[in-house]
Write an enzyme that holds these catalytic residues in place. Structure first.
Site, mmCIF file in Angstrom:
data_model
loop_
_atom_site.group_PDB
_atom_site.id
_atom_site.type_symbol
_atom_site.label_atom_id
_atom_site.label_comp_id
_atom_site.label_asym_id
_atom_site.label_seq_id
_atom_site.Cartn_x
_atom_site.Cartn_y
_atom_site.Cartn_z
ATOM 1 N N LYS A 9 3.623 36.490 111.974
ATOM 2 C CA LYS A 9 4.953 36.994 111.606
ATOM 3 C C LYS A 9 4.879 38.314 110.822
ATOM 4 C CE LYS A 9 7.033 32.365 111.428
ATOM 5 N NZ LYS A 9 7.976 31.496 110.673
ATOM 6 N N TYR A 49 14.962 30.934 118.301
ATOM 7 C CA TYR A 49 15.109 29.959 117.217
ATOM 8 C C TYR A 49 16.407 29.154 117.329
ATOM 9 C CZ TYR A 49 11.098 31.455 114.328
ATOM 10 O OH TYR A 49 9.838 31.690 113.812
ATOM 11 N N ASN A 112 6.510 32.777 106.110
ATOM 12 C CA ASN A 112 5.390 31.824 106.108
ATOM 13 C C ASN A 112 4.280 32.177 107.099
ATOM 14 O OD1 ASN A 112 6.785 31.054 108.365
ATOM 15 N ND2 ASN A 112 6.762 28.870 107.927
ATOM 16 N N GLU A 126 8.114 28.756 125.117
ATOM 17 C CA GLU A 126 7.814 29.875 124.196
ATOM 18 C C GLU A 126 6.812 30.855 124.811
ATOM 19 O OE1 GLU A 126 6.770 28.251 120.355
ATOM 20 O OE2 GLU A 126 8.796 27.484 120.034
HETATM 21 P P1 CMP Z 1 8.636 28.302 111.944
HETATM 22 O O1 CMP Z 1 7.474 27.405 112.180
HETATM 23 O O2 CMP Z 1 8.589 29.654 112.533
HETATM 24 O O3 CMP Z 1 9.961 27.566 112.468
HETATM 25 C C1 CMP Z 1 11.226 27.773 111.898
HETATM 26 C C2 CMP Z 1 11.165 28.555 110.621
HETATM 27 O O4 CMP Z 1 12.269 28.415 109.774
HETATM 28 C C3 CMP Z 1 10.009 28.053 109.768
HETATM 29 O O5 CMP Z 1 8.797 28.439 110.362
HETATM 30 C C4 CMP Z 1 10.323 28.659 108.422
HETATM 31 O O6 CMP Z 1 9.821 29.979 108.300
HETATM 32 C C5 CMP Z 1 11.830 28.737 108.469
HETATM 33 N N1 CMP Z 1 12.424 27.770 107.539
HETATM 34 C C6 CMP Z 1 12.351 26.438 107.590
HETATM 35 N N2 CMP Z 1 13.041 25.890 106.573
HETATM 36 C C7 CMP Z 1 13.549 26.925 105.854
HETATM 37 C C8 CMP Z 1 14.348 27.011 104.687
HETATM 38 N N3 CMP Z 1 14.775 25.917 104.051
HETATM 39 N N4 CMP Z 1 14.670 28.235 104.232
HETATM 40 C C9 CMP Z 1 14.259 29.353 104.886
HETATM 41 N N5 CMP Z 1 13.497 29.326 106.019
HETATM 42 C C10 CMP Z 1 13.142 28.128 106.485
#
Ligand code: CMP
Length: 141
Positions: A9, A49, A112, A126
């Site tokens: 990311k 998403y 993350n 995906e």
């Molecule tokens: P990812 O695995 O890319 O899938 C969905 C993403 O949403 C996840 O990683 C996080 O980066 C994001 N995400 C999940 N929960 C939260 C939250 N409570 N607040 C902000 N971002 C979130």
């Protein structure tokens, strides 16, 4: 043999963690069979998403993933989906185990560092986004 989609990311790309993340992926036994650097448009990100569209963090998630370059990759290996998810660690880096990609490289729950497909069906969808003849997102570095 299974395949899964990995996204490095914008936070991890900006912080220069691409090579370190890939070293960890390779030493875990997974093969990187396709890789490209690209940008997601807002339209693509919202669709990619969409299962999170009703969540309160959806707009933040979309804005973040389009905020910079990402590296999208296809990983191959035995149980690649489970194996890569275990290498990534918990979604929230505060809860991720030591040595996992998110513990090592993530800034926060929203920034993350990495994404990985969560099922065989989603991995196929995906991967098709980025690596098929009719791929939706084809812009490269
Ligand atoms: P990812 O695995 O890319 O899938 C969905 C993403 O949403 C996840 O990683 C996080 O980066 C994001 N995400 C999940 N929960 C939260 C939250 N409570 N607040 C902000 N971002 C979130």
């Amino acid at each position: 043999m299974e395949t899964t989609l990995c996204i490095i990311k914008p936070d991890a790309v900006k912080n220069g963690f691409e090579d370190k993340i890939n070293e960890k992926i390779i030493s875990s036994g997974l093969k990187i069979i396709k890789s490209k650097k690209t940008f997601l448009t807002e339209e693509i990100a919202r669709d990619f998403y969409k299962e999170h569209a009703s969540k309160p963090f959806f707009n933040e998630l979309v804005e973040f993933i389009i905020s910079g370059e990402v590296v999208v990759q296809v990983l191959e290996g035995d149980n690649a989906i489970k194996s890569y998810r275990s290498l990534m660690g918990a979604t929230n880096p505060d809860e991720a185990e030591e040595g996992t990609l998110r513990k090592l490289f993530a800034e926060s729950l929203s920034k993350n560092a990495v994404h990985g497909s969560d099922s065989i069906d989603n991995a196929k969808i995906e991967i098709d986004y980025f690596f098929q003849e009719n791929e939706i997102c084809s812009r490269t570095r």
